[in-house]
Design a protein around this motif. Sequence first.
Motif, PDB file in Angstrom:
ATOM      1  N   SER A 354       0.805  -1.225   0.000  1.00 25.16           N
ATOM      2  CA  SER A 354       0.000   0.000   0.000  1.00 25.16           C
ATOM      3  C   SER A 354       0.834   1.270   0.000  1.00 25.16           C
ATOM      4  CB  SER A 354      -0.941   0.000   1.205  1.00 25.16           C
ATOM      5  OG  SER A 354      -0.216  -0.090   2.419  1.00 25.16           O
ATOM      6  N   THR A 355       2.154   1.152   0.182  1.00 23.50           N
ATOM      7  CA  THR A 355       3.016   2.344   0.191  1.00 23.50           C
ATOM      8  C   THR A 355       4.068   2.297  -0.917  1.00 23.50           C
ATOM      9  OG1 THR A 355       4.517   1.301   1.799  1.00 23.50           O
ATOM     10  CG2 THR A 355       2.752   2.697   2.683  1.00 23.50           C
ATOM     11  N   ARG A 356       3.965   1.332  -1.792  1.00 18.94           N
ATOM     12  CA  ARG A 356       5.020   1.104  -2.786  1.00 18.94           C
ATOM     13  C   ARG A 356       5.309   2.323  -3.654  1.00 18.94           C
ATOM     14  NH1 ARG A 356       6.619  -3.890  -3.720  1.00 18.94           N
ATOM     15  NH2 ARG A 356       4.595  -4.784  -3.145  1.00 18.94           N
ATOM     16  N   ASP A 357       4.274   3.087  -3.994  1.00 17.92           N
ATOM     17  CA  ASP A 357       4.441   4.212  -4.915  1.00 17.92           C
ATOM     18  C   ASP A 357       4.597   5.560  -4.195  1.00 17.92           C
ATOM     19  OD1 ASP A 357       4.195   2.497  -7.114  1.00 17.92           O
ATOM     20  OD2 ASP A 357       2.004   2.629  -7.049  1.00 17.92           O
ATOM     21  N   ALA A 358       4.684   5.560  -2.871  1.00 19.63           N
ATOM     22  CA  ALA A 358       4.783   6.810  -2.110  1.00 19.63           C
ATOM     23  C   ALA A 358       6.240   7.110  -1.756  1.00 19.63           C
ATOM     24  CB  ALA A 358       3.941   6.716  -0.839  1.00 19.63           C
ATOM     25  N   THR A 359       6.589   8.383  -1.748  1.00 18.94           N
ATOM     26  CA  THR A 359       7.926   8.785  -1.324  1.00 18.94           C
ATOM     27  C   THR A 359       7.985   8.850   0.197  1.00 18.94           C
ATOM     28  OG1 THR A 359       7.445  11.154  -1.287  1.00 18.94           O
ATOM     29  CG2 THR A 359       8.148  10.195  -3.397  1.00 18.94           C
ATOM     30  N   LEU A 360       9.192   8.850   0.724  1.00 17.16           N
ATOM     31  CA  LEU A 360       9.364   8.962   2.165  1.00 17.16           C
ATOM     32  C   LEU A 360       8.746  10.251   2.680  1.00 17.16           C
ATOM     33  CD1 LEU A 360      10.843   7.640   4.666  1.00 17.16           C
ATOM     34  CD2 LEU A 360      12.600   9.361   4.275  1.00 17.16           C
TER      35      LEU A 360
END
Length: 369
Positions: A354-360
Amino acid sequence: MKTILITGATGFLGGAVTVNLLKKEEAHTLLLLVRSRSAEEGLARVRANLAKFGLSAQQLAQLTPENILSGDLAAPAQFLDDARLDSVTHVLNCAAVASFGNNPLIWKVNVEGTFRLASRMSRVAGLQRFIHVGTAMSCAPQANTLVTENELDTLRDQHIVEYTWSKATVEKMMLESLPTLPLVIARPSIVVGHSRHGCSPSPSIFWVFRMALALGEFMCELEDRIDVVPVDYCADALELLLNAEQIEKTIIHISAGENSSVTFAEIDRAMARASGQLPLGDRYQKVNYRQLSESKSRFPALFGPCNERIVLRAMKLYGHFSRLNVVFSNEKLLALGMPPSSKFTDYLHHCVASTRDATLAELMEVDFK
């Protein structure tokens, strides 16, 4: 029939509890305190948050403007005179400024506003239970210990962040100054993700693990343990506390405990499986904060665009918590009939997906607002 006041329904834990109660068939009335200029605006905010937990349009339609109490714990005078509060039988106080930054509203909301709400509700004749959600970290635990529930007697300099100090302070104020309040204090440990939806409801704290493993170094040992629970487990536990008998004036951890807490090595292996990579294992290095700060030239390549100052501050704060190596006893909760929590490593793959495409930087926003 219960009339349940919930604060924080537009947040992570408050939203999860509200979802639980909407799915129940037994009759109860929900009253949701929401920051909004109107009930309609508040309803829209609540529905948008609850949709992140997978509620259907039909389930969301159960809520109407009549369920909304427009108000803000930062300015409680706006809503404390609302006559609907006199019909409340149960309170779930989940609202807080849960920021590890220097948000000026932390004290105003977490201490002043919360205490004024508790004072108002202590004068409601039919109030049966006031559940206040604190944090297990409010006791400023000693490293390498199994922490049991107790009343707080800490000092400001024992707390790394204002958030945990504010939570400790308001607990003490309520216990000492509101003897008629039917208070139950629930102290969750570290709440990360949802056991089915991963970080879709909120990425809070998960990014810390991603950051540390991307660097290949952090301030803890791989064999140190960390006590993590999913938000839906917390919501189930709060629902249990809402309905349990004879638990007034009780302090209860909602935690993974000795059997469901995990090591950072286990997290490393689970993260690697979910990401299709090799675990760090022996390549991992325990470092101090000075050594971490020397790695800042690598941040853009590892994390994408980010504010180096905020990332370093996050490393310092979470590095302190990570090396505590503490577990919070859950014996009280289990004795009430609550099953053990799933392990973080059991559902971590959902968090990764669910966070694969989000930046830090995008993931960090929720914790440094």
